[in-house]
Each structure stands twice: as C-alpha cells, then as structure tokens.
Design a protein around this motif. Structure first.
Motif, mmCIF file in Angstrom:
data_model
loop_
_atom_site.group_PDB
_atom_site.id
_atom_site.type_symbol
_atom_site.label_atom_id
_atom_site.label_comp_id
_atom_site.label_asym_id
_atom_site.label_seq_id
_atom_site.Cartn_x
_atom_site.Cartn_y
_atom_site.Cartn_z
ATOM 1 N N THR A 41 -12.234 -7.626 11.863
ATOM 2 C CA THR A 41 -11.139 -7.488 10.907
ATOM 3 C C THR A 41 -11.723 -6.994 9.591
ATOM 4 O O THR A 41 -12.878 -7.264 9.272
ATOM 5 C CB THR A 41 -10.374 -8.810 10.686
ATOM 6 O OG1 THR A 41 -11.252 -9.768 10.115
ATOM 7 C CG2 THR A 41 -9.812 -9.341 11.981
ATOM 8 N N ARG A 42 -10.907 -6.263 8.844
ATOM 9 C CA ARG A 42 -11.358 -5.657 7.595
ATOM 10 C C ARG A 42 -10.352 -5.943 6.485
ATOM 11 O O ARG A 42 -9.146 -5.832 6.698
ATOM 12 C CB ARG A 42 -11.506 -4.149 7.794
ATOM 13 C CG ARG A 42 -12.547 -3.800 8.846
ATOM 14 C CD ARG A 42 -12.561 -2.311 9.186
ATOM 15 N NE ARG A 42 -13.532 -2.046 10.233
ATOM 16 C CZ ARG A 42 -13.245 -2.091 11.536
ATOM 17 N NH1 ARG A 42 -12.024 -2.361 11.950
ATOM 18 N NH2 ARG A 42 -14.184 -1.847 12.418
ATOM 19 N N ALA A 43 -10.867 -6.297 5.309
ATOM 20 C CA ALA A 43 -10.017 -6.619 4.160
ATOM 21 C C ALA A 43 -9.356 -5.350 3.628
ATOM 22 O O ALA A 43 -10.021 -4.368 3.310
ATOM 23 C CB ALA A 43 -10.847 -7.282 3.074
ATOM 24 N N LYS A 44 -8.040 -5.392 3.504
ATOM 25 C CA LYS A 44 -7.257 -4.222 3.102
ATOM 26 C C LYS A 44 -7.216 -4.031 1.588
ATOM 27 O O LYS A 44 -7.545 -4.920 0.822
ATOM 28 C CB LYS A 44 -5.839 -4.352 3.642
ATOM 29 C CG LYS A 44 -5.799 -4.320 5.152
ATOM 30 C CD LYS A 44 -4.399 -4.119 5.655
ATOM 31 C CE LYS A 44 -4.410 -4.044 7.152
ATOM 32 N NZ LYS A 44 -3.969 -2.805 7.679
ATOM 33 N N ASN A 45 -6.746 -2.869 1.204
ATOM 34 C CA ASN A 45 -6.525 -2.500 -0.190
ATOM 35 C C ASN A 45 -5.313 -3.280 -0.707
ATOM 36 O O ASN A 45 -4.220 -3.169 -0.158
ATOM 37 C CB ASN A 45 -6.274 -0.989 -0.249
ATOM 38 C CG ASN A 45 -6.007 -0.461 -1.632
ATOM 39 O OD1 ASN A 45 -5.833 -1.201 -2.590
ATOM 40 N ND2 ASN A 45 -5.960 0.857 -1.745
ATOM 41 N N LEU A 46 -5.503 -4.071 -1.761
ATOM 42 C CA LEU A 46 -4.406 -4.851 -2.338
ATOM 43 C C LEU A 46 -3.773 -4.186 -3.555
ATOM 44 O O LEU A 46 -2.820 -4.724 -4.115
ATOM 45 C CB LEU A 46 -4.904 -6.245 -2.738
ATOM 46 C CG LEU A 46 -5.396 -7.138 -1.608
ATOM 47 C CD1 LEU A 46 -5.813 -8.498 -2.162
ATOM 48 C CD2 LEU A 46 -4.348 -7.296 -0.524
ATOM 49 N N ALA A 51 0.493 4.644 -0.364
ATOM 50 C CA ALA A 51 -0.020 5.155 0.908
ATOM 51 C C ALA A 51 -1.084 4.258 1.537
ATOM 52 O O ALA A 51 -1.148 4.143 2.760
ATOM 53 C CB ALA A 51 -0.586 6.560 0.711
ATOM 54 N N THR A 52 -1.931 3.613 0.724
ATOM 55 C CA THR A 52 -3.069 2.887 1.289
ATOM 56 C C THR A 52 -3.137 1.416 0.886
ATOM 57 O O THR A 52 -4.014 0.692 1.359
ATOM 58 C CB THR A 52 -4.399 3.554 0.868
ATOM 59 O OG1 THR A 52 -4.561 3.421 -0.552
ATOM 60 C CG2 THR A 52 -4.436 5.016 1.275
ATOM 61 N N GLY A 53 -2.234 0.971 0.032
ATOM 62 C CA GLY A 53 -2.289 -0.406 -0.458
ATOM 63 C C GLY A 53 -0.982 -1.142 -0.259
ATOM 64 O O GLY A 53 -0.265 -0.931 0.719
ATOM 65 N N THR A 54 -0.634 -1.979 -1.226
ATOM 66 C CA THR A 54 0.552 -2.836 -1.129
ATOM 67 C C THR A 54 1.781 -2.241 -1.812
ATOM 68 O O THR A 54 2.803 -2.911 -1.927
ATOM 69 C CB THR A 54 0.265 -4.217 -1.754
ATOM 70 O OG1 THR A 54 -0.069 -4.035 -3.133
ATOM 71 C CG2 THR A 54 -0.861 -4.936 -1.036
ATOM 72 N N GLY A 55 1.698 -0.997 -2.244
ATOM 73 C CA GLY A 55 2.772 -0.390 -3.024
ATOM 74 C C GLY A 55 4.114 -0.292 -2.336
ATOM 75 O O GLY A 55 5.147 -0.241 -3.000
ATOM 76 N N SER A 56 4.149 -0.282 -1.020
ATOM 77 C CA SER A 56 5.435 -0.168 -0.326
ATOM 78 C C SER A 56 6.049 -1.533 -0.014
ATOM 79 O O SER A 56 7.145 -1.603 0.532
ATOM 80 C CB SER A 56 5.272 0.634 0.968
ATOM 81 O OG SER A 56 4.407 -0.044 1.857
ATOM 82 N N PHE A 57 5.363 -2.610 -0.371
ATOM 83 C CA PHE A 57 5.877 -3.952 -0.107
ATOM 84 C C PHE A 57 6.543 -4.515 -1.351
ATOM 85 O O PHE A 57 6.145 -4.218 -2.473
ATOM 86 C CB PHE A 57 4.755 -4.911 0.308
ATOM 87 C CG PHE A 57 3.883 -4.397 1.409
ATOM 88 C CD1 PHE A 57 4.413 -3.711 2.487
ATOM 89 C CD2 PHE A 57 2.520 -4.601 1.373
ATOM 90 C CE1 PHE A 57 3.605 -3.235 3.504
ATOM 91 C CE2 PHE A 57 1.702 -4.135 2.381
ATOM 92 C CZ PHE A 57 2.240 -3.451 3.449
ATOM 93 N N THR A 58 7.530 -5.371 -1.147
ATOM 94 C CA THR A 58 8.160 -6.053 -2.271
ATOM 95 C C THR A 58 7.348 -7.292 -2.627
ATOM 96 O O THR A 58 6.504 -7.753 -1.845
ATOM 97 C CB THR A 58 9.591 -6.495 -1.913
ATOM 98 O OG1 THR A 58 9.514 -7.502 -0.893
ATOM 99 C CG2 THR A 58 10.441 -5.314 -1.444
ATOM 100 N N GLU A 59 7.628 -7.842 -3.798
ATOM 101 C CA GLU A 59 6.962 -9.092 -4.177
ATOM 102 C C GLU A 59 7.296 -10.192 -3.175
ATOM 103 O O GLU A 59 6.448 -11.024 -2.863
ATOM 104 C CB GLU A 59 7.361 -9.509 -5.592
ATOM 105 C CG GLU A 59 6.720 -8.645 -6.659
ATOM 106 C CD GLU A 59 7.048 -9.078 -8.071
ATOM 107 O OE1 GLU A 59 7.380 -10.265 -8.291
ATOM 108 O OE2 GLU A 59 6.970 -8.222 -8.972
ATOM 109 N N ARG A 60 8.515 -10.197 -2.658
ATOM 110 C CA ARG A 60 8.888 -11.224 -1.679
ATOM 111 C C ARG A 60 8.088 -11.061 -0.383
ATOM 112 O O ARG A 60 7.676 -12.039 0.229
ATOM 113 C CB ARG A 60 10.377 -11.197 -1.375
ATOM 114 C CG ARG A 60 10.766 -12.369 -0.480
ATOM 115 C CD ARG A 60 12.179 -12.362 0.045
ATOM 116 N NE ARG A 60 13.148 -11.640 -0.677
ATOM 117 C CZ ARG A 60 14.182 -12.180 -1.335
ATOM 118 N NH1 ARG A 60 14.331 -13.479 -1.358
ATOM 119 N NH2 ARG A 60 15.052 -11.423 -1.938
ATOM 120 N N GLN A 61 7.851 -9.836 0.059
ATOM 121 C CA GLN A 61 7.042 -9.633 1.266
ATOM 122 C C GLN A 61 5.607 -10.124 1.048
ATOM 123 O O GLN A 61 5.007 -10.713 1.944
ATOM 124 C CB GLN A 61 7.051 -8.163 1.677
ATOM 125 C CG GLN A 61 8.365 -7.726 2.293
ATOM 126 C CD GLN A 61 8.401 -6.234 2.529
ATOM 127 O OE1 GLN A 61 8.281 -5.444 1.595
ATOM 128 N NE2 GLN A 61 8.554 -5.854 3.785
#
Length: 168
Positions: A41-46, A51-61
């Motif tokens: 497993t690899r730690a993702k971009n936060l 495109a590559t990080g958490t930008g498409s997620f909401t704060e609730r997600q």
C-alpha cells in the motif's frame, strides 16, 4: 492536528508543514510504502489537487474517511447514520482505507476535530500535482479485520468503565 497526528510521516513532509512535498503523497518507494503480506500500500497525495489529490472530495467525504475508514472516492457525500454495513446509509459493501491509515484511532476524535482536519486538507493546503502509484492487491482484502471485536466499539463506552476508577 495534522502535525500532531503525524500525517506527514507517511504522506510526505514529516512533521514540518514548510517541508518540500508536505502531504503530497509517497515519493520514496523503499521506505514509505507498506507491505502487508504479498501486497503493497502507498500513502496518497492529500493536497487538494483535483487530478491527483483530495480536490474532488468534499469535506464530508474526508470526514467519513477519518471517522469510518471509508474511501472517499467510493463513498457518497452523505452523513453516515450507522456503523454496520447495510444498515442506515452505511454502504452494504464498504470500501475501506488501507490498513496503515489509523482511522480506527481517529474515529473517536470529536466531529469538530475531524472536520478541522478535513477543512485544512481542502482549504489550507496548496494543490500539488503528484500522482502516487496505486496500491497493489485486491481492494479491501483486509476488510474482515474491521470488526467491533478487533477494533473496539464506536463510540467508546462512557467513562467510567469497569477498568477505570469509579467504574462498576
């Protein structure tokens, strides 16, 4: 809270928000990946890069990831009303974060603390475009480990318990 909870130890930058690569994901494929049996497993971009990080997620997600261990990319933007798969609006077949992510400990933090972390990740960081290689292995091969018997109840029993002073 991101510093005191050591997010940067895995996701990049250590405990220094001024460090290069702060929370933009694993870069060292030797020391930063986690081997779990035959899988990695690899730690993702936060960072909030869409495109590559958490930008498409909401704060609730992001909150739901921290509280319930649910992968934000596979969980709708809803308030979770149960902790049992298939009950309330908890997914029948939940897709969990990888084992190294310590959500089991963080789930007992207050809503305010978890939303503060989510807000920081969404609004306090500059987006960094850095694609981390996907983790190996079948999705959720570890999901059977996330049982109340193994990770404890949520929420935790009220103080005092039988093991604490004043408990019965």
């Amino acid at each position: 809270m991101v510093v005191s909870h050591a997010c940067g130890e895995c996701h990049g930058g250590g405990d220094n928000p001024a460090a290069a690569f702060w929370l933009d994901g694993m870069r060292d494929t030797i020391t930063q990946q986690f081997r779990i049996g035959p899988f990695v497993t690899r730690a993702k971009n936060l960072t909030p890069d869409v495109a590559t990080g958490t930008g498409s997620f909401t704060e609730r997600q992001i909150f739901n990831a921290l509280r319930y261990g649910l992968r934000p990319e596979e969980t709708p933007d809803v308030e979770i009303t149960s902790t049992t798969p298939g009950q309330g609006n908890f997914p029948l077949h939940p897709h969990y974060l990888a084992v190294p992510m310590p959500w089991m400990s963080w789930r007992n933090m207050s809503n305010e603390e978890l939303y503060a972390i989510a807000a920081y990740l969404k609004n306090g960081l500059k987006p960094v475009s850095h694609k981390v290689q996907d983790s190996d292995g079948p999705p959720d091969f570890w999901a059977g480990e996330y049982t109340v018997a193994k990770i404890g109840p949520y929420p935790v029993p009220a103080f005092p318990t039988a093991n604490e002073k004043g408990g019965r």
